[in-house]
Design a protein around this motif. Structure first.
Motif, PDB file in Angstrom:
ATOM      1  N   HIS A   1      43.780  35.156  41.782  1.00 20.29           N
ATOM      2  CA  HIS A   1      43.254  35.233  43.113  1.00 20.29           C
ATOM      3  C   HIS A   1      42.713  36.575  43.333  1.00 20.29           C
ATOM      4  CE1 HIS A   1      43.756  31.120  44.570  1.00 20.29           C
ATOM      5  NE2 HIS A   1      45.150  31.319  43.973  1.00 20.29           N
ATOM      6  N   LEU A   2      42.494  37.277  42.538  1.00 17.82           N
ATOM      7  CA  LEU A   2      42.150  38.815  42.621  1.00 17.82           C
ATOM      8  C   LEU A   2      41.186  39.217  41.358  1.00 17.82           C
ATOM      9  CD1 LEU A   2      45.675  40.428  43.638  1.00 17.82           C
ATOM     10  CD2 LEU A   2      43.511  40.244  45.205  1.00 17.82           C
ATOM     11  N   PRO A   3      40.230  38.195  41.079  1.00 19.45           N
ATOM     12  CA  PRO A   3      39.564  38.656  39.956  1.00 19.45           C
ATOM     13  C   PRO A   3      38.370  39.954  40.046  1.00 19.45           C
ATOM     14  CG  PRO A   3      38.453  37.074  41.232  1.00 19.45           C
ATOM     15  CD  PRO A   3      39.999  37.019  41.816  1.00 19.45           C
ATOM     16  N   ALA A   4      38.054  40.007  41.678  1.00 18.77           N
ATOM     17  CA  ALA A   4      37.059  41.020  41.837  1.00 18.77           C
ATOM     18  C   ALA A   4      37.440  42.660  42.055  1.00 18.77           C
ATOM     19  CB  ALA A   4      36.542  40.772  42.971  1.00 18.77           C
ATOM     20  N   ASP A   5      39.016  42.928  41.760  1.00 13.59           N
ATOM     21  CA  ASP A   5      39.553  44.103  42.251  1.00 13.59           C
ATOM     22  C   ASP A   5      40.246  44.698  41.144  1.00 13.59           C
ATOM     23  OD1 ASP A   5      39.211  43.969  45.027  1.00 13.59           O
ATOM     24  OD2 ASP A   5      40.867  42.624  45.457  1.00 13.59           O
ATOM     25  N   ASP A   6      40.447  46.133  40.819  1.00 14.29           N
ATOM     26  CA  ASP A   6      41.066  46.879  40.108  1.00 14.29           C
ATOM     27  C   ASP A   6      42.272  46.480  40.233  1.00 14.29           C
ATOM     28  OD1 ASP A   6      42.037  48.624  38.350  1.00 14.29           O
ATOM     29  OD2 ASP A   6      41.348  50.382  39.468  1.00 14.29           O
ATOM     30  N   VAL A   7      43.167  45.600  39.519  1.00 14.45           N
ATOM     31  CA  VAL A   7      44.543  45.274  39.514  1.00 14.45           C
ATOM     32  C   VAL A   7      45.574  45.507  38.483  1.00 14.45           C
ATOM     33  CG1 VAL A   7      46.098  43.481  40.311  1.00 14.45           C
ATOM     34  CG2 VAL A   7      43.743  43.148  41.011  1.00 14.45           C
ATOM     35  N   VAL A   8      46.572  46.209  38.651  1.00 16.67           N
ATOM     36  CA  VAL A   8      47.498  46.533  37.890  1.00 16.67           C
ATOM     37  C   VAL A   8      48.826  45.758  37.861  1.00 16.67           C
ATOM     38  CG1 VAL A   8      48.840  48.426  36.807  1.00 16.67           C
ATOM     39  CG2 VAL A   8      46.752  48.937  37.331  1.00 16.67           C
ATOM     40  N   LEU A   9      49.228  44.824  37.071  1.00 19.86           N
ATOM     41  CA  LEU A   9      50.359  44.264  37.277  1.00 19.86           C
ATOM     42  C   LEU A   9      51.614  44.493  36.357  1.00 19.86           C
ATOM     43  CD1 LEU A   9      52.346  41.798  38.303  1.00 19.86           C
ATOM     44  CD2 LEU A   9      51.272  40.316  36.696  1.00 19.86           C
ATOM     45  N   SER A  10      52.680  45.144  36.811  1.00 19.63           N
ATOM     46  CA  SER A  10      53.686  45.691  35.966  1.00 19.63           C
ATOM     47  C   SER A  10      54.979  44.594  36.253  1.00 19.63           C
ATOM     48  CB  SER A  10      54.275  46.840  36.548  1.00 19.63           C
ATOM     49  OG  SER A  10      53.314  47.825  36.228  1.00 19.63           O
TER      50      SER A  10
END
Length: 262
Positions: A226-235
């Motif tokens: 649901h966060l396709p437009a943002d700069d997202v880092v998932l650890s």
């Protein structure tokens, strides 16, 4: 660490008035760095390990840091059983209006991650208030009442909700049981964020344990969709649990916070 005095802010009027406890640290570096805002989880408080370590990091780096206890939590007043996402979001927004930071990095743990995402929506809608420079979500639990509780309700729990207005379940973190009210669950449906694209307009860092028995790591993967437009880092932390309070977890949290305030 410099000792802080709890301040209280009254939110609501008449029978709905509750005194919200705040710990607020002013910036000392004189630069334009964002303030850190801590939003804790369900039944947690602002003096827990992660919150205290975030505040220590803020002091060491001359950053402002704002912590609060939702009503019915920690040092705040109010009836916990009246708590809903809408109510706790209202208190969070009132604290931000009171402390008036210009830019913020919101650090939301578990349920605090849900409130952080709703906060972004409300600030964007109002077009006033602080600019959100980043989100750090730790074992985030957006929509947990809808996604994680309601589908797994037993017949006994459904009967208790209908008859008593709440149900109880044992807590591994306390001798007191967790209480989930009908109001919390119904209000959760009105605060869902996992329904379309979430536009935060800022970098997002998510820390998630793969041994989390409260919020499965697949829930973080769903949030990511649901966060396709943002700069997202998932650890994903293979041996991490829900609390993520071990020294190595704290190091990860502070490294992520540092990257967002830089």
């Amino acid at each position: 660490m410099t000792e802080q005095t709890i301040q209280y802010l009254t939110v609501g009027t008449a029978d709905e008035a509750r005194d919200i406890a705040i710990l607020s640290r002013a910036a000392t570096n004189g630069e334009d760095a964002p303030a850190l805002v801590w939003l804790g989880g369900y039944r947690s408080d602002m003096t827990g390990t992660k919150a205290a370590e975030l505040d220590r990091f803020a002091e060491e780096n001359g950053l402002a840091c704002i912590r609060l206890d939702y009503s019915g939590h920690g040092a705040s007043k109010g009836d916990f059983n009246k708590g809903t996402i809408s109510r706790w979001l209202e208190e969070t927004m009132a604290v931000l209006r009171h402390t008036a930071p210009r830019r913020i990095v919101v650090v939301g743990s578990s349920m605090g991650g849900w409130i952080a995402l709703r906060l972004v929506e409300e600030l964007r809608k109002a077009q006033i208030g602080p600019e959100i420079a980043g989100l750090l979500l730790i074992a985030p639990a957006p929509d947990f009442t809808v996604e994680l509780i309601e589908p797994n309700l037993s017949d006994e729990e459904k009967t208790s909700l209908e008859g008593r207005g709440y149900f109880e379940e044992p807590s591994e973190y306390s001798t007191e049981p967790n209480i989930f009210t009908r109001d919390l669950i119904e209000d959760g449906r009105d605060n869902r964020v996992l329904q379309g694209i979430i536009q935060t307009g800022c970098p997002v860092y998510i820390l998630q344990g793969m041994n989390d028995e409260d919020v499965p790591y697949t829930h973080a993967l769903k949030l990511l969709e649901h966060l396709p437009a943002d700069d997202v880092v998932l650890s994903l932390i293979r041996d991490g649990d829900h609390r993520l309070s071990r020294p190595q977890d704290i190091e990860r949290m502070l490294a992520a916070a540092k990257s967002l305030v830089s």
